[in-house]
Scaffold this motif. Structure first.
Motif, PDB file in Angstrom:
ATOM      1  N   ILE A  22      -0.499  21.563 127.940  1.00 17.15           N
ATOM      2  CA  ILE A  22      -0.128  20.223 127.474  1.00 17.15           C
ATOM      3  C   ILE A  22      -0.912  19.206 128.288  1.00 17.15           C
ATOM      4  N   PRO A  23      -1.609  18.262 127.635  1.00 13.43           N
ATOM      5  CA  PRO A  23      -2.429  17.317 128.385  1.00 13.43           C
ATOM      6  C   PRO A  23      -1.593  16.483 129.355  1.00 13.43           C
ATOM      7  N   VAL A  24      -2.241  16.088 130.451  1.00 12.98           N
ATOM      8  CA  VAL A  24      -1.593  15.250 131.469  1.00 12.98           C
ATOM      9  C   VAL A  24      -2.359  13.934 131.522  1.00 12.98           C
ATOM     10  N   PRO A  25      -1.677  12.787 131.497  1.00 13.75           N
ATOM     11  CA  PRO A  25      -2.404  11.518 131.581  1.00 13.75           C
ATOM     12  C   PRO A  25      -3.145  11.392 132.910  1.00 13.75           C
ATOM     13  N   ASP A  26      -4.364  10.844 132.851  1.00 13.86           N
ATOM     14  CA  ASP A  26      -5.112  10.625 134.095  1.00 13.86           C
ATOM     15  C   ASP A  26      -4.649   9.305 134.730  1.00 13.86           C
ATOM     16  N   LEU A  78       3.617   8.649 139.548  1.00 13.87           N
ATOM     17  CA  LEU A  78       3.182   7.290 139.193  1.00 13.87           C
ATOM     18  C   LEU A  78       4.112   6.668 138.144  1.00 13.87           C
ATOM     19  N   LEU A  79       4.701   7.529 137.305  1.00 15.14           N
ATOM     20  CA  LEU A  79       5.505   7.035 136.181  1.00 15.14           C
ATOM     21  C   LEU A  79       7.009   7.127 136.426  1.00 15.14           C
ATOM     22  N   HIS A  80       7.427   7.545 137.631  1.00 10.69           N
ATOM     23  CA  HIS A  80       8.854   7.866 137.816  1.00 10.69           C
ATOM     24  C   HIS A  80       9.764   6.644 137.639  1.00 10.69           C
ATOM     25  N   ASP A  81       9.255   5.450 137.953  1.00  9.88           N
ATOM     26  CA  ASP A  81      10.078   4.233 137.811  1.00  9.88           C
ATOM     27  C   ASP A  81       9.623   3.378 136.619  1.00  9.88           C
ATOM     28  N   ILE A  82       9.069   4.019 135.609  1.00  9.51           N
ATOM     29  CA  ILE A  82       8.480   3.288 134.478  1.00  9.51           C
ATOM     30  C   ILE A  82       9.516   2.416 133.753  1.00  9.51           C
ATOM     31  N   ALA A  83      10.795   2.811 133.799  1.00  7.93           N
ATOM     32  CA  ALA A  83      11.821   2.033 133.086  1.00  7.93           C
ATOM     33  C   ALA A  83      12.592   1.081 134.005  1.00  7.93           C
ATOM     34  N   LYS A  84      12.107   0.916 135.229  1.00  4.35           N
ATOM     35  CA  LYS A  84      12.848   0.093 136.190  1.00  4.35           C
ATOM     36  C   LYS A  84      12.887  -1.374 135.756  1.00  4.35           C
ATOM     37  N   ALA A 100      12.980   9.751 128.864  1.00  6.36           N
ATOM     38  CA  ALA A 100      12.898   9.817 127.395  1.00  6.36           C
ATOM     39  C   ALA A 100      11.613   9.143 126.899  1.00  6.36           C
ATOM     40  N   TRP A 101      11.301   7.987 127.467  1.00  7.25           N
ATOM     41  CA  TRP A 101      10.062   7.282 127.052  1.00  7.25           C
ATOM     42  C   TRP A 101       8.824   8.123 127.356  1.00  7.25           C
ATOM     43  N   MET A 102       8.804   8.739 128.550  1.00  6.97           N
ATOM     44  CA  MET A 102       7.604   9.495 128.937  1.00  6.97           C
ATOM     45  C   MET A 102       7.469  10.785 128.127  1.00  6.97           C
ATOM     46  N   GLN A 103       8.610  11.364 127.700  1.00 12.82           N
ATOM     47  CA  GLN A 103       8.514  12.519 126.805  1.00 12.82           C
ATOM     48  C   GLN A 103       7.895  12.079 125.475  1.00 12.82           C
ATOM     49  N   GLU A 104       8.314  10.904 125.002  1.00 12.48           N
ATOM     50  CA  GLU A 104       7.800  10.381 123.739  1.00 12.48           C
ATOM     51  C   GLU A 104       6.296  10.081 123.830  1.00 12.48           C
ATOM     52  N   VAL A 105       5.862   9.418 124.894  1.00 11.50           N
ATOM     53  CA  VAL A 105       4.460   8.978 124.920  1.00 11.50           C
ATOM     54  C   VAL A 105       3.500  10.037 125.467  1.00 11.50           C
ATOM     55  N   THR A 106       3.965  10.941 126.338  1.00  6.07           N
ATOM     56  CA  THR A 106       3.027  11.947 126.874  1.00  6.07           C
ATOM     57  C   THR A 106       3.227  13.313 126.218  1.00  6.07           C
ATOM     58  N   GLY A 107       4.418  13.590 125.701  1.00 12.93           N
ATOM     59  CA  GLY A 107       4.703  14.903 125.113  1.00 12.93           C
ATOM     60  C   GLY A 107       4.774  16.010 126.145  1.00 12.93           C
ATOM     61  N   ASN A 108       4.797  15.639 127.434  1.00 13.64           N
ATOM     62  CA  ASN A 108       4.775  16.654 128.481  1.00 13.64           C
ATOM     63  C   ASN A 108       6.172  16.774 129.115  1.00 13.64           C
ATOM     64  N   PRO A 109       6.892  17.878 128.850  1.00 10.06           N
ATOM     65  CA  PRO A 109       8.285  17.979 129.298  1.00 10.06           C
ATOM     66  C   PRO A 109       8.439  18.095 130.815  1.00 10.06           C
ATOM     67  N   LEU A 111       6.335  16.656 133.120  1.00  6.11           N
ATOM     68  CA  LEU A 111       6.128  15.288 133.592  1.00  6.11           C
ATOM     69  C   LEU A 111       7.388  14.446 133.356  1.00  6.11           C
ATOM     70  N   SER A 112       7.924  14.534 132.149  1.00  4.30           N
ATOM     71  CA  SER A 112       9.055  13.657 131.823  1.00  4.30           C
ATOM     72  C   SER A 112      10.329  14.089 132.547  1.00  4.30           C
ATOM     73  N   SER A 113      10.514  15.380 132.787  1.00  5.18           N
ATOM     74  CA  SER A 113      11.728  15.775 133.522  1.00  5.18           C
ATOM     75  C   SER A 113      11.621  15.385 134.992  1.00  5.18           C
ATOM     76  N   GLY A 114      10.397  15.240 135.513  1.00 14.19           N
ATOM     77  CA  GLY A 114      10.222  14.684 136.863  1.00 14.19           C
ATOM     78  C   GLY A 114      10.713  13.253 136.934  1.00 14.19           C
ATOM     79  N   VAL A 115      10.538  12.508 135.848  1.00 11.71           N
ATOM     80  CA  VAL A 115      11.031  11.129 135.770  1.00 11.71           C
ATOM     81  C   VAL A 115      12.559  11.139 135.625  1.00 11.71           C
ATOM     82  N   THR A 116      13.048  11.944 134.678  1.00  8.89           N
ATOM     83  CA  THR A 116      14.496  11.984 134.403  1.00  8.89           C
ATOM     84  C   THR A 116      15.300  12.343 135.652  1.00  8.89           C
ATOM     85  N   HIS A 117      14.789  13.318 136.420  1.00  9.47           N
ATOM     86  CA  HIS A 117      15.587  13.863 137.530  1.00  9.47           C
ATOM     87  C   HIS A 117      15.094  13.397 138.889  1.00  9.47           C
TER      88      HIS A 117
END
Ligand code: FE2
Length: 205
Positions: A22-26, A78-84, A100-109, A111-117
């Motif tokens: 799954i691609p990872v944003p640079d 870098l994205l962990h506080d994206i919804a702050k 939830a937003w990062m799962q939607e925009v990156t599709g990488n579960p 990466l997004s679970s690192g944000v969620t948790h």
């Protein structure tokens, strides 16, 4: 294998282990997401420092032969506080919303679970399978604003700022206990005494 278990994790199914397909944003794409979600300047500075600490952990692990995707760890940090910014303005749980937003925009579960948790990890502390998420959580616990501090100092500040009731203070204490457990796991995993470490983005106070 380093594998310890928290005493109070819930019996939820764990997130899937890391995948490499799954691609990872640079870096540039992550900074573009900061703009898109109108991240405040102080949160950008905090996120950069958290990402530097998380990247240090990931690079050390990779250098020692562990299968760790350094850019995945960095991007999630870098994205962990994206919804702050949104949560400050409108309320809501910034980690769950950001995940939830990062799962939607990156599709990488992963990466997004690192944000969620990134506040609390409700599963076993298993660095073989969940290195990225735990690196983001730990790095966030070592950065107050944009300065590297010890876990103890970070939580002293949290209790001062948010510990208005006994219940909240107990939750903060449980989160600190977990952070210390995660620190011990990383220290063993990458063979670096992290409590003493200042990383590169700030100084110990
Ligand atoms: Fe956060």
């Amino acid at each position: 294998m380093t594998h310890t278990t928290t005493t109070n994790h819930w019996t939820l199914p764990e997130p899937p282990p890391s995948r490499t397909d799954i691609p990872v944003p640079d870096e540039e794409q992550c900074l573009a997401l900061w703009d898109r979600f109108e991240m405040l300047d102080n949160i950008r500075r905090h996120s950069t420092c958290v990402a530097d600490v998380a990247t240090f952990l990931a690079q050390k692990a990779k250098d020692q032969g562990h299968d760790v995707d350094v850019q995945l760890v960095r991007a999630s940090a870098l994205l962990h506080d994206i919804a702050k910014t949104y949560a400050i303005l409108h309320g809501g749980n910034h980690s769950q919303l950001g995940g939830a937003w990062m799962q939607e925009v990156t599709g990488n579960p992963v990466l997004s679970s690192g944000v969620t948790h990134h506040v609390y990890w409700p599963f076993a502390i298993d660095l073989e399978n969940h290195f990225p998420q735990l690196a983001v959580l730990y790095a966030d616990k070592r950065v107050r604003h944009d300065t590297v501090v010890s876990i103890a100092d970070r939580f002293e500040d949290l209790i001062e700022r948010y510990g208005s009731t006994e219940y909240i203070r107990r939750r903060i204490q449980a989160t600190m206990d977990q952070a210390l457990e995660v620190e011990t796991a990383f220290t063993r995993f990458i063979k670096v005494d992290l409590n003493e470490h200042t990383f590169d983005c700030g100084r110990m106070e």
